[in-house]
Design a protein around this motif. Structure first.
Motif, short mmCIF file in Angstrom:
data_model
loop_
_atom_site.label_atom_id
_atom_site.label_comp_id
_atom_site.label_asym_id
_atom_site.label_seq_id
_atom_site.Cartn_x
_atom_site.Cartn_y
_atom_site.Cartn_z
N ALA A 132 -2.39 3.37 7.09
CA ALA A 132 -2.91 2.70 5.88
C ALA A 132 -4.33 2.21 6.11
O ALA A 132 -4.63 1.54 7.09
CB ALA A 132 -2.02 1.54 5.48
N ASP A 133 -5.22 2.55 5.19
CA ASP A 133 -6.61 2.09 5.20
C ASP A 133 -6.68 0.80 4.38
O ASP A 133 -6.38 0.81 3.19
CB ASP A 133 -7.50 3.17 4.57
CG ASP A 133 -8.93 2.73 4.35
OD1 ASP A 133 -9.33 1.64 4.83
OD2 ASP A 133 -9.67 3.47 3.69
N PRO A 134 -7.09 -0.31 4.98
CA PRO A 134 -7.12 -1.58 4.26
C PRO A 134 -8.14 -1.61 3.11
O PRO A 134 -8.06 -2.47 2.24
CB PRO A 134 -7.47 -2.61 5.33
CG PRO A 134 -8.13 -1.83 6.42
CD PRO A 134 -7.54 -0.45 6.37
N ASP A 166 2.82 7.60 -4.66
CA ASP A 166 3.39 7.21 -3.38
C ASP A 166 2.53 7.70 -2.23
O ASP A 166 2.04 8.83 -2.25
CB ASP A 166 4.79 7.81 -3.21
CG ASP A 166 5.74 7.33 -4.29
OD1 ASP A 166 6.03 6.12 -4.31
OD2 ASP A 166 6.18 8.16 -5.10
N ARG A 167 2.37 6.83 -1.22
CA ARG A 167 1.68 7.20 0.01
C ARG A 167 2.74 7.55 1.04
O ARG A 167 3.76 6.87 1.18
CB ARG A 167 0.82 6.05 0.54
CG ARG A 167 0.07 6.41 1.82
CD ARG A 167 -0.83 5.26 2.30
NE ARG A 167 -0.11 4.03 2.52
CZ ARG A 167 0.58 3.73 3.63
NH1 ARG A 167 0.67 4.59 4.62
NH2 ARG A 167 1.19 2.57 3.74
N GLN A 206 0.82 -1.21 0.00
CA GLN A 206 0.00 0.00 0.00
C GLN A 206 0.86 1.26 0.00
O GLN A 206 0.36 2.35 0.22
CB GLN A 206 -0.93 0.01 1.21
CG GLN A 206 -2.04 -1.01 1.13
CD GLN A 206 -2.96 -0.89 2.32
OE1 GLN A 206 -2.58 -1.14 3.46
NE2 GLN A 206 -4.20 -0.48 2.06
N ASP A 207 2.15 1.10 -0.27
CA ASP A 207 3.08 2.22 -0.20
C ASP A 207 3.21 2.99 -1.50
O ASP A 207 3.34 4.21 -1.50
CB ASP A 207 4.46 1.75 0.24
CG ASP A 207 4.43 1.14 1.63
OD1 ASP A 207 3.63 1.61 2.47
OD2 ASP A 207 5.19 0.19 1.88
N SER A 208 3.25 2.30 -2.62
CA SER A 208 3.49 2.99 -3.89
C SER A 208 3.07 2.12 -5.06
O SER A 208 2.85 0.92 -4.92
CB SER A 208 4.98 3.34 -4.03
OG SER A 208 5.76 2.16 -4.05
N LEU A 209 2.96 2.76 -6.21
CA LEU A 209 2.73 2.02 -7.44
C LEU A 209 3.43 2.72 -8.59
O LEU A 209 3.76 3.90 -8.53
CB LEU A 209 1.24 1.81 -7.74
CG LEU A 209 0.35 2.96 -8.14
CD1 LEU A 209 0.45 3.23 -9.63
CD2 LEU A 209 -1.08 2.62 -7.83
#
Length: 170
Positions: free
Chosen positions: A47-49, A40-41, A24-27
């Motif tokens: 983090a929201d699931p 990027d987060r 959930q960090d980046s793509l």
């Protein structure tokens, strides 16, 4: 990014496109004929699931197209489909990805419907481009990135209300 490289999707208009997520960090979205997109987060944010990229808070997200930071504004994702929209402003154009059915979302540029995207918020994204509008390589970059980061589709409000009432009845 993910340890195992995913086989690129073969887009009907833009050729091979690769979408890679790092949890959930980046793509990363890239392909031979499209601009590279990173999203990027902030690693310090919670983090929201329910969201593939981990948040819908624009203060904790940074999107870049070919290294240039762009304005990204996700909706809050409440009861209506429209609340799940995601807006991007790039090169003087306003892009919006908004759910228009349970499985898919519509991508527009300055209000013109460019195509429909389907993704469960993972690395597999399917695009169906419309005939007619002039399509640009950056349209694909933005569409694939948003579909992967936020997922596509949403139930209509009446179905969400029925689900909520059903869950509340013992």
């Amino acid at each position: 990014m993910s340890d195992t490289p995913r086989t690129p999707v073969r887009d009907t208009r833009f050729g091979a496109i690769s979408v890679r997520q790092n949890g959930q960090d980046s793509l990363l979205v890239e392909g031979e004929g499209i601009p590279r997109v990173t999203l990027d987060r902030d690693p310090g944010s919670q983090a929201d699931p329910q969201t593939a990229i981990g948040t819908r808070d624009p203060a904790h997200l940074t999107m870049r197209i070919d290294g240039e930071r762009v304005e990204l504004t996700p909706g809050q994702g409440r009861l209506s489909r429209h609340s799940y929209r995601v807006d991007v402003v790039y090169d003087g154009a306003h892009y919006r990805l908004v759910p228009d059915s349970v499985p898919s979302s519509r991508l527009t540029r300055d209000g013109v419907h460019l195509g429909d995207f389907s993704s469960d918020g993972d690395e597999l994204v399917i695009a169906e481009w419309r005939d007619g509008p002039e399509l640009r390589p950056v349209d694909a970059s933005i569409g694939y990135a948003l579909a992967s980061a936020f997922g596509t589709g949403a139930q209509p409000m009446w179905m969400m209300l029925v689900d909520a009432v059903s869950a509340a009845i013992p």
